[in-house]
Design a protein around this motif. Structure first.
Motif, PDB file in Angstrom:
ATOM      1  N   THR A 497       0.869  -1.149   0.332  1.00 33.92           N
ATOM      2  CA  THR A 497       0.054  -0.422   0.010  1.00 33.92           C
ATOM      3  C   THR A 497       1.118   1.485  -0.353  1.00 33.92           C
ATOM      4  O   THR A 497       2.923   1.168   0.200  1.00 33.92           O
ATOM      5  CB  THR A 497      -1.106   0.123   1.135  1.00 33.92           C
ATOM      6  OG1 THR A 497      -2.115   1.551   1.173  1.00 33.92           O
ATOM      7  CG2 THR A 497       0.361  -0.148   2.121  1.00 33.92           C
ATOM      8  N   HIS A 533     -12.195  -7.611   3.314  1.00 34.27           N
ATOM      9  CA  HIS A 533     -13.032  -6.257   2.425  1.00 34.27           C
ATOM     10  C   HIS A 533     -13.643  -5.934   3.415  1.00 34.27           C
ATOM     11  O   HIS A 533     -14.835  -7.078   3.472  1.00 34.27           O
ATOM     12  CB  HIS A 533     -13.113  -7.292   0.945  1.00 34.27           C
ATOM     13  CG  HIS A 533     -12.521  -6.621  -0.100  1.00 34.27           C
ATOM     14  ND1 HIS A 533     -11.976  -5.546  -0.829  1.00 34.27           N
ATOM     15  CD2 HIS A 533     -11.213  -7.328  -0.765  1.00 34.27           C
ATOM     16  CE1 HIS A 533     -11.447  -5.799  -1.598  1.00 34.27           C
ATOM     17  NE2 HIS A 533     -11.428  -7.276  -1.484  1.00 34.27           N
ATOM     18  N   GLN A 537     -14.028  -2.018   1.106  1.00 30.46           N
ATOM     19  CA  GLN A 537     -13.552  -0.924   1.316  1.00 30.46           C
ATOM     20  C   GLN A 537     -12.026  -2.465   1.892  1.00 30.46           C
ATOM     21  O   GLN A 537     -12.345  -2.885   2.098  1.00 30.46           O
ATOM     22  CB  GLN A 537     -13.824   0.214   2.073  1.00 30.46           C
ATOM     23  CG  GLN A 537     -12.151   0.926   1.822  1.00 30.46           C
ATOM     24  CD  GLN A 537     -12.653   1.947   3.242  1.00 30.46           C
ATOM     25  OE1 GLN A 537     -13.040   2.113   4.154  1.00 30.46           O
ATOM     26  NE2 GLN A 537     -11.328   3.338   3.027  1.00 30.46           N
ATOM     27  N   ASN A 538     -10.962  -1.984   0.780  1.00 34.52           N
ATOM     28  CA  ASN A 538      -9.153  -2.439   1.911  1.00 34.52           C
ATOM     29  C   ASN A 538      -9.128  -1.988   3.076  1.00 34.52           C
ATOM     30  O   ASN A 538      -9.371  -1.105   3.342  1.00 34.52           O
ATOM     31  CB  ASN A 538      -8.934  -3.035   0.802  1.00 34.52           C
ATOM     32  CG  ASN A 538      -7.628  -4.132   0.924  1.00 34.52           C
ATOM     33  OD1 ASN A 538      -8.284  -4.928   1.251  1.00 34.52           O
ATOM     34  ND2 ASN A 538      -5.732  -3.794   1.247  1.00 34.52           N
ATOM     35  N   ALA A 539      -9.090  -3.603   3.948  1.00 30.25           N
ATOM     36  CA  ALA A 539      -9.443  -3.421   5.508  1.00 30.25           C
ATOM     37  C   ALA A 539      -7.983  -4.443   5.528  1.00 30.25           C
ATOM     38  O   ALA A 539      -7.802  -5.588   5.507  1.00 30.25           O
ATOM     39  CB  ALA A 539      -9.828  -3.098   6.212  1.00 30.25           C
ATOM     40  N   HIS A 587      -3.423   9.128   7.499  1.00 28.62           N
ATOM     41  CA  HIS A 587      -3.238   8.555   6.601  1.00 28.62           C
ATOM     42  C   HIS A 587      -4.992   9.263   5.728  1.00 28.62           C
ATOM     43  O   HIS A 587      -4.884   7.628   5.104  1.00 28.62           O
ATOM     44  CB  HIS A 587      -2.878   7.391   5.981  1.00 28.62           C
ATOM     45  CG  HIS A 587      -1.205   7.330   6.409  1.00 28.62           C
ATOM     46  ND1 HIS A 587      -0.961   7.698   7.580  1.00 28.62           N
ATOM     47  CD2 HIS A 587      -0.234   7.037   5.697  1.00 28.62           C
ATOM     48  CE1 HIS A 587       1.045   7.286   7.240  1.00 28.62           C
ATOM     49  NE2 HIS A 587       0.845   6.930   6.662  1.00 28.62           N
ATOM     50  N   ASN A 588      -6.039   9.654   6.333  1.00 30.91           N
ATOM     51  CA  ASN A 588      -7.029   9.551   6.071  1.00 30.91           C
ATOM     52  C   ASN A 588      -7.842   8.934   6.284  1.00 30.91           C
ATOM     53  O   ASN A 588      -8.612   8.283   5.437  1.00 30.91           O
ATOM     54  CB  ASN A 588      -6.889  10.415   4.961  1.00 30.91           C
ATOM     55  CG  ASN A 588      -6.877  12.007   4.852  1.00 30.91           C
ATOM     56  OD1 ASN A 588      -7.360  12.391   5.856  1.00 30.91           O
ATOM     57  ND2 ASN A 588      -6.642  12.401   3.758  1.00 30.91           N
ATOM     58  N   GLY A 589      -6.918   7.283   6.721  1.00 24.77           N
ATOM     59  CA  GLY A 589      -7.759   6.472   7.737  1.00 24.77           C
ATOM     60  C   GLY A 589      -7.979   6.155   8.851  1.00 24.77           C
ATOM     61  O   GLY A 589      -8.951   7.286   9.059  1.00 24.77           O
ATOM     62  N   ARG A 590      -9.486   4.891   9.091  1.00 22.03           N
ATOM     63  CA  ARG A 590     -10.100   4.693  10.427  1.00 22.03           C
ATOM     64  C   ARG A 590      -9.588   3.186  11.242  1.00 22.03           C
ATOM     65  O   ARG A 590      -8.827   2.586   9.998  1.00 22.03           O
ATOM     66  CB  ARG A 590     -11.758   5.140  10.325  1.00 22.03           C
ATOM     67  CG  ARG A 590     -11.836   3.801   9.312  1.00 22.03           C
ATOM     68  CD  ARG A 590     -13.485   4.235   9.306  1.00 22.03           C
ATOM     69  NE  ARG A 590     -13.924   2.403   8.433  1.00 22.03           N
ATOM     70  CZ  ARG A 590     -14.750   2.027   9.133  1.00 22.03           C
ATOM     71  NH1 ARG A 590     -15.106   1.869  10.230  1.00 22.03           N
ATOM     72  NH2 ARG A 590     -15.119   1.023   8.917  1.00 22.03           N
ATOM     73  N   THR A 606      -7.229   0.839   7.565  1.00 17.81           N
ATOM     74  CA  THR A 606      -7.533   0.841   6.651  1.00 17.81           C
ATOM     75  C   THR A 606      -6.463   2.278   6.339  1.00 17.81           C
ATOM     76  O   THR A 606      -6.590   3.585   6.375  1.00 17.81           O
ATOM     77  CB  THR A 606      -9.554   1.484   6.048  1.00 17.81           C
ATOM     78  OG1 THR A 606      -9.728   2.498   6.800  1.00 17.81           O
ATOM     79  CG2 THR A 606     -10.241   0.495   6.311  1.00 17.81           C
ATOM     80  N   PRO A 608      -7.147   4.860   2.679  1.00 15.66           N
ATOM     81  CA  PRO A 608      -8.466   4.797   2.178  1.00 15.66           C
ATOM     82  C   PRO A 608      -7.882   5.386   0.243  1.00 15.66           C
ATOM     83  O   PRO A 608      -7.973   5.404  -0.566  1.00 15.66           O
ATOM     84  CB  PRO A 608      -9.460   5.587   2.490  1.00 15.66           C
ATOM     85  CG  PRO A 608      -8.911   6.136   3.599  1.00 15.66           C
ATOM     86  CD  PRO A 608      -7.642   5.275   3.801  1.00 15.66           C
ATOM     87  N   ARG A 609      -6.942   6.185   0.996  1.00 16.08           N
ATOM     88  CA  ARG A 609      -5.580   6.689  -0.023  1.00 16.08           C
ATOM     89  C   ARG A 609      -4.368   7.433   0.243  1.00 16.08           C
ATOM     90  O   ARG A 609      -4.311   8.084   1.377  1.00 16.08           O
ATOM     91  CB  ARG A 609      -6.511   8.063  -0.831  1.00 16.08           C
ATOM     92  CG  ARG A 609      -6.619   9.550   0.415  1.00 16.08           C
ATOM     93  CD  ARG A 609      -6.639  10.833  -0.743  1.00 16.08           C
ATOM     94  NE  ARG A 609      -6.445  11.519   0.807  1.00 16.08           N
ATOM     95  CZ  ARG A 609      -5.498  12.396   1.163  1.00 16.08           C
ATOM     96  NH1 ARG A 609      -4.477  11.709   1.084  1.00 16.08           N
ATOM     97  NH2 ARG A 609      -5.899  12.980   2.305  1.00 16.08           N
TER      98      ARG A 609
END
Length: 619
Positions: A497, A533, A537-539, A587-590, A606, A608-609
């Motif tokens: 990632t 998933h 969303q990929n986790a 990283h804008n994830g959770r 996650t 995400p981007r």
């Protein structure tokens, strides 16, 4: 030829029953006959081949007696009429004939008998197909008789049902329809059936009632019509007066009403206020192509939108545009148009123009203030960055000033334990040990606080990271630090990632270290790292079968210094998961967790981007 409904239905039923039945019967019987003939031919050939093989030795040894049992066995088949076995030199060798078995056509089949490459004789078998064809013919007669009986019974049943359920009700409907046509509306139509014809009859009764009521109302309406004609004349006069008042009212406002012919691209009516709006006399407004000539050059495309798109839509079109006044100034107007059909069905446009120049001037002034606000935000951002630097310097100073006395307390406590241990009793040594442990925990807390503070200010530089390799490296370090433990570790390969390598290493370090720590008391410790998933969303996840936690307190997991286990059970400061949450959020994830007491826990996160690669973002 005109057919009645009964005859048409009977012919349709006969055609529907007979044509498919005859066709299918023909194909079935023909197939059975072909199959029987094929089977007879196969049996004929098989019996002949058996005789050819069985007569080799008798013909070779010239011993008819040895061939008779086989010949008798073949003749036991009732279909065999005659069998002749001939010697190549002597003529007839063996023969059996039962002419009474002949009922149909005879089929003759002959084959040569060979021995050691020499023809030593010939076998001829005659088979009759009469019995087999007779059974077929009998089956055909039975089949046609059954089909005829079934056809007659089906036709009779259908005709009875058709007469009672369709034809009789239709005749009744026809009679009642004739009564409606003759305006005989006083006698009601009674229908109690609930099928389609019954519902049609009930609808006919509703129609009778409606017509009966309608004729009564018409008589009353005719009486009122004469009075309405007089009132209509009065209303028309009042309407003309109202239209005149409405026109005067509209033309006295600053709103400019207008009408236009979209096919000719020109106005057909413009309110007199238009002269005040732009300063042009009204006859110029009526000239062809007025809008395309006096619209601002950057807004002339809107004329095409008005005269072309509005032709096929029954909806209001609204837009703002700039028009050129007679004095050379630009006038902002709001143009509202609606496409409606006239009496001949052709579409025309009508709407109004509103001077919005004052509002546009206000918007320009607001844009000026907005730009000024952006400059102010930029200044505040720079001030915030300076404050962050001061906070970083303050954090370093506080940590340095706190560490110095802690090191002194820890150092003197160690000296007391080493140099004066013989002068202290067990309680004194225990107290000093607690002092040392508390100072070390305090030092660790200061380090964790500094790390947690740095996460909100550090730059993020993303690049492709193989999380599987990072996890394997961390697990190897944990195993080296605690070689006596046996833990089954499973790492999903090639989990790549985009992330900041240092920060994501710190997050995985805390998650895997937690799993390693909380599986210490598990009899067969297991730790897994992989991806799945969730909600499309990929986790990524880290799971273990250790102590777990109560989901009722899951909201406290990621808070700083929040612990769900006592220090006596498991060591730690309660900062690790807070660090994980800060890193994933950057990283804008959770990140979230699932678990149960003594049943292990699973931590998901996650990414995400990826954040910006070239720039650095300050928290």
């Amino acid at each position: 030829m005109t057919l009645t409904l009964r005859r048409a239905v009977v012919l349709a039923i006969l055609a529907g029953l007979l044509v498919p039945g005859i066709f299918i019967s023909y194909l079935t019987l023909q197939r059975q006959q072909d199959s029987l003939i094929k089977r007879l031919n196969e049996d004929h050939s098989r019996i002949t081949e058996i005789l050819v093989l069985g007569m080799q030795e008798p013909l070779w040894n010239l011993s008819p007696d040895t061939g008779k049992p086989l010949l008798d066995s073949v003749m036991s088949d009732e279909r065999i009429v005659r069998v002749i076995v001939q010697d190549a030199t002597l003529g007839t060798f063996l023969e059996k004939n039962s002419p009474e078995r002949r009922q149909g056509k005879l089929k003759t089949l002959s084959q040569s008998v060979t021995k050691q490459g020499n023809v030593i004789g010939k076998v001829t078998v005659e088979m009759d197909d009469g019995a087999a064809l007779a059974s077929i013919h009998q089956y055909q007669r039975y089949y046609f008789l059954t089909a005829a009986i079934q056809l007659i019974a089906s036709l009779a049943l259908i005709l009875v049902i058709l007469q009672s359920r369709v034809l009789n009700p239709l005749q009744r409907l026809m009679a009642e329809s004739i009564r409606l046509a003759r305006r005989e509306l006083s006698i009601p139509f009674e229908w109690k059936r609930q099928d389609e014809i019954g519902k049609l009859g009930q609808s006919l009764e509703i129609t009778r009632q409606s017509l009966h009521s309608l004729f009564g109302e018409l008589e009353h309406k005719n009486q009122e019509l004469e009075a309405d004609i007089q009132q209509r004349k009065q209303i028309e006069q009042a309407l003309r007066a109202s239209e005149d008042r409405y026109r005067r009212l509209v033309e006295s406002t600053n709103v400019v009403p207008w009408e236009a012919n979209p096919a000719e691209w020109r106005f057909t009516y413009v309110g007199p206020q238009a002269e005040t709006l732009l300063g042009y006399p009204l006859h110029i407004w009526y000239s062809e192509g007025f809008l395309t000539s006096y619209l601002h050059q950057d807004d002339r495309h809107l004329a095409y939108k008005l005269f072309t798109e509005a032709q096929g839509k029954d909806q209001t079109i609204e837009f703002e545009c700039r028009m050129l006044g007679a004095d050379g100034n630009v006038v902002w107007v709001m143009l509202v148009a609606t496409a409606i059909p006239d009496e001949s069905g052709e579409r025309h446009l009508q709407g109004y123009l509103i001077d919005v120049s004052a509002r546009k001037a206000t918007e320009i002034e607001l844009n000026h203030y907005r730009n000024h606000l952006e400059e102010l935000v930029e200044q505040r951002t720079k001030a915030l960055a300076a404050a962050n630097k001061e906070l970083e310097a303050f954090s370093y100073s506080v940590s340095h000033d706190l560490r110095a006395p802690l090191r002194s307390v820890d150092g003197f406590s160690q000296v007391l334990l080493e140099d004066y241990s013989d002068k202290l009793d067990d309680a004194g040594r225990q107290y000093l040990g607690r002092i040392r442990k508390a100072t070390q925990n305090m030092s660790s807390l200061i380090d964790d606080l500094l790390n947690l503070s740095k996460l909100t200010r550090s730059d993020i530089n993303t690049q492709p990271v193989n999380l599987s390799d990072v996890a394997a490296e961390i697990v190897q370090e944990l195993q080296s630090a605690d070689p006596e433990r046996e833990v089954a570790v499973s790492i999903m390969p090639n989990l790549v990632t985009d992330a900041d390598p240092k920060l994501i290493h710190a997050a995985l370090q805390n998650l895997l270290a937690n799993a390693w720590k909380f599986t210490a008391r598990a009899p067969h410790a297991e730790i897994r790292f992989g991806a799945t998933h969730i909600d499309g969303q990929n986790a990524f996840f880290v799971s273990d079968n250790g102590a777990g936690f109560d989901m009722a307190y899951a909201d406290k997991l990621f808070g700083a210094f929040q612990r769900l286990h006592s220090p006596q059970e498991f060591e730690g400061n309660g900062v690790g998961l807070a660090i994980v949450q800060r890193i994933v959020t950057r990283h804008n994830g959770r990140v979230w967790a699932k678990g149960a007491l003594n049943q292990g826990a699973t931590f998901y996160f996650t990414l995400p981007r990826p954040p910006e690669r070239s720039g650095a973002s300050n928290g």
